[in-house]
Design a protein around this motif. Structure first.
Motif, short mmCIF file in Angstrom:
data_model
loop_
_atom_site.label_atom_id
_atom_site.label_comp_id
_atom_site.label_asym_id
_atom_site.label_seq_id
_atom_site.Cartn_x
_atom_site.Cartn_y
_atom_site.Cartn_z
N SER A 44 0.82 -1.21 0.00
CA SER A 44 0.00 0.00 0.00
C SER A 44 0.85 1.26 0.00
N VAL A 45 1.90 1.25 0.79
CA VAL A 45 2.78 2.42 0.89
C VAL A 45 3.48 2.68 -0.44
N ILE A 46 4.07 1.66 -1.03
CA ILE A 46 4.82 1.88 -2.27
C ILE A 46 3.87 2.17 -3.43
N TYR A 47 2.72 1.54 -3.44
CA TYR A 47 1.74 1.82 -4.48
C TYR A 47 1.32 3.29 -4.42
N ALA A 48 1.04 3.77 -3.22
CA ALA A 48 0.64 5.18 -3.05
C ALA A 48 1.76 6.11 -3.50
N ALA A 49 2.98 5.80 -3.14
CA ALA A 49 4.11 6.65 -3.53
C ALA A 49 4.31 6.66 -5.04
N MET A 50 4.08 5.54 -5.68
CA MET A 50 4.33 5.45 -7.12
C MET A 50 3.15 5.94 -7.96
N GLN A 51 1.95 6.01 -7.38
CA GLN A 51 0.77 6.37 -8.16
C GLN A 51 0.17 7.72 -7.81
N THR A 52 0.64 8.35 -6.77
CA THR A 52 0.05 9.59 -6.31
C THR A 52 0.67 10.80 -7.00
N ALA A 53 -0.16 11.73 -7.41
CA ALA A 53 0.32 12.91 -8.13
C ALA A 53 1.32 13.72 -7.31
N ALA A 54 1.20 13.71 -6.00
CA ALA A 54 2.13 14.49 -5.17
C ALA A 54 3.57 14.02 -5.31
N TYR A 55 3.75 12.78 -5.71
CA TYR A 55 5.10 12.23 -5.88
C TYR A 55 5.44 12.01 -7.34
N ALA A 56 4.68 12.59 -8.21
CA ALA A 56 4.90 12.42 -9.66
C ALA A 56 6.28 12.96 -10.03
N PRO A 57 6.88 12.37 -11.04
CA PRO A 57 8.20 12.83 -11.46
C PRO A 57 8.20 14.30 -11.85
N ALA A 58 9.20 15.02 -11.36
CA ALA A 58 9.34 16.44 -11.67
C ALA A 58 10.03 16.64 -13.02
N VAL A 59 10.81 15.65 -13.40
CA VAL A 59 11.52 15.70 -14.68
C VAL A 59 11.33 14.37 -15.40
N PRO A 60 11.42 14.35 -16.71
CA PRO A 60 11.26 13.09 -17.44
C PRO A 60 12.26 12.03 -16.96
N GLY A 61 11.76 10.82 -16.78
CA GLY A 61 12.62 9.71 -16.35
C GLY A 61 12.80 9.60 -14.85
N ASP A 62 12.24 10.55 -14.10
CA ASP A 62 12.34 10.53 -12.65
C ASP A 62 11.40 9.44 -12.11
N THR A 63 11.86 8.68 -11.14
CA THR A 63 11.04 7.63 -10.53
C THR A 63 11.24 7.61 -9.02
N VAL A 64 10.37 6.92 -8.32
CA VAL A 64 10.53 6.74 -6.89
C VAL A 64 11.74 5.83 -6.68
N GLU A 65 12.71 6.32 -5.95
CA GLU A 65 13.92 5.55 -5.70
C GLU A 65 13.75 4.63 -4.50
N ASP A 66 13.27 5.21 -3.39
CA ASP A 66 12.93 4.40 -2.23
C ASP A 66 12.05 5.21 -1.31
N VAL A 67 11.44 4.52 -0.36
CA VAL A 67 10.59 5.14 0.65
C VAL A 67 11.17 4.74 1.99
N ILE A 68 11.34 5.73 2.86
CA ILE A 68 11.87 5.46 4.18
C ILE A 68 10.84 5.89 5.21
N ILE A 69 10.50 4.97 6.09
CA ILE A 69 9.60 5.27 7.19
C ILE A 69 10.43 5.14 8.46
N SER A 70 10.43 6.17 9.27
CA SER A 70 11.22 6.11 10.50
C SER A 70 10.29 6.08 11.71
N THR A 71 10.66 5.26 12.66
CA THR A 71 9.99 5.22 13.95
C THR A 71 11.05 5.54 14.99
N THR A 72 10.69 5.60 16.24
CA THR A 72 11.68 5.91 17.26
C THR A 72 12.71 4.80 17.42
N ALA A 73 12.39 3.60 17.01
CA ALA A 73 13.30 2.47 17.19
C ALA A 73 13.85 1.90 15.90
#
Length: 117
Positions: A44-73
């Protein structure tokens, strides 16, 4: 596991939410306590990152490289595995925040994802 501080890792088909492989982790601790639920959450997280307009490529060929979720531990690093056929796979690595090094882990995960492709 070859990444310092890594608690566990999984290879997931993000289009179906299925875990294809699982390594390490503690049986009674998430995400390995319920790998199916963890895989669906990761998908769900990666699908949202790859399909959501807010994360759309700013330049041609740009893609989601990785997603980092941080918690306290911990850190959860999710990296798409780019393949020539369908690129449906993601590598999810769970890293202990005190034992691991985020920058080094990201480099190692990039290498692992490239090797899988």
């Amino acid at each position: 596991m070859a990444i310092r501080g890594a608690i566990g890792a999984s290879l997931i088909d993000y289009t179906t939410g299925q875990t294809l492989g699982l390594e390490g982790g503690q049986v009674d601790v998430a995400p390995h306590a319920d790998p199916a639920a963890a895989a669906l959450g990761t998908a769900s997280v990666i699908y949202a990152a790859m399909q959501t307009a807010a994360y759309a490529p700013a330049v041609p060929g740009d893609t989601v490289e990785d997603v980092i979720i941080s918690t306290t531990a911990a850190y959860h690093l999710i990296r798409p595995v780019r393949t020539t056929f369908d690129s449906r796979l993601v590598l999810h690595v769970w890293l202990d925040r005190n034992e691991g090094n985020l920058a080094i882990a990201r480099r190692r995960i990039r290498s692992l994802a490239d090797d899988l492709a």
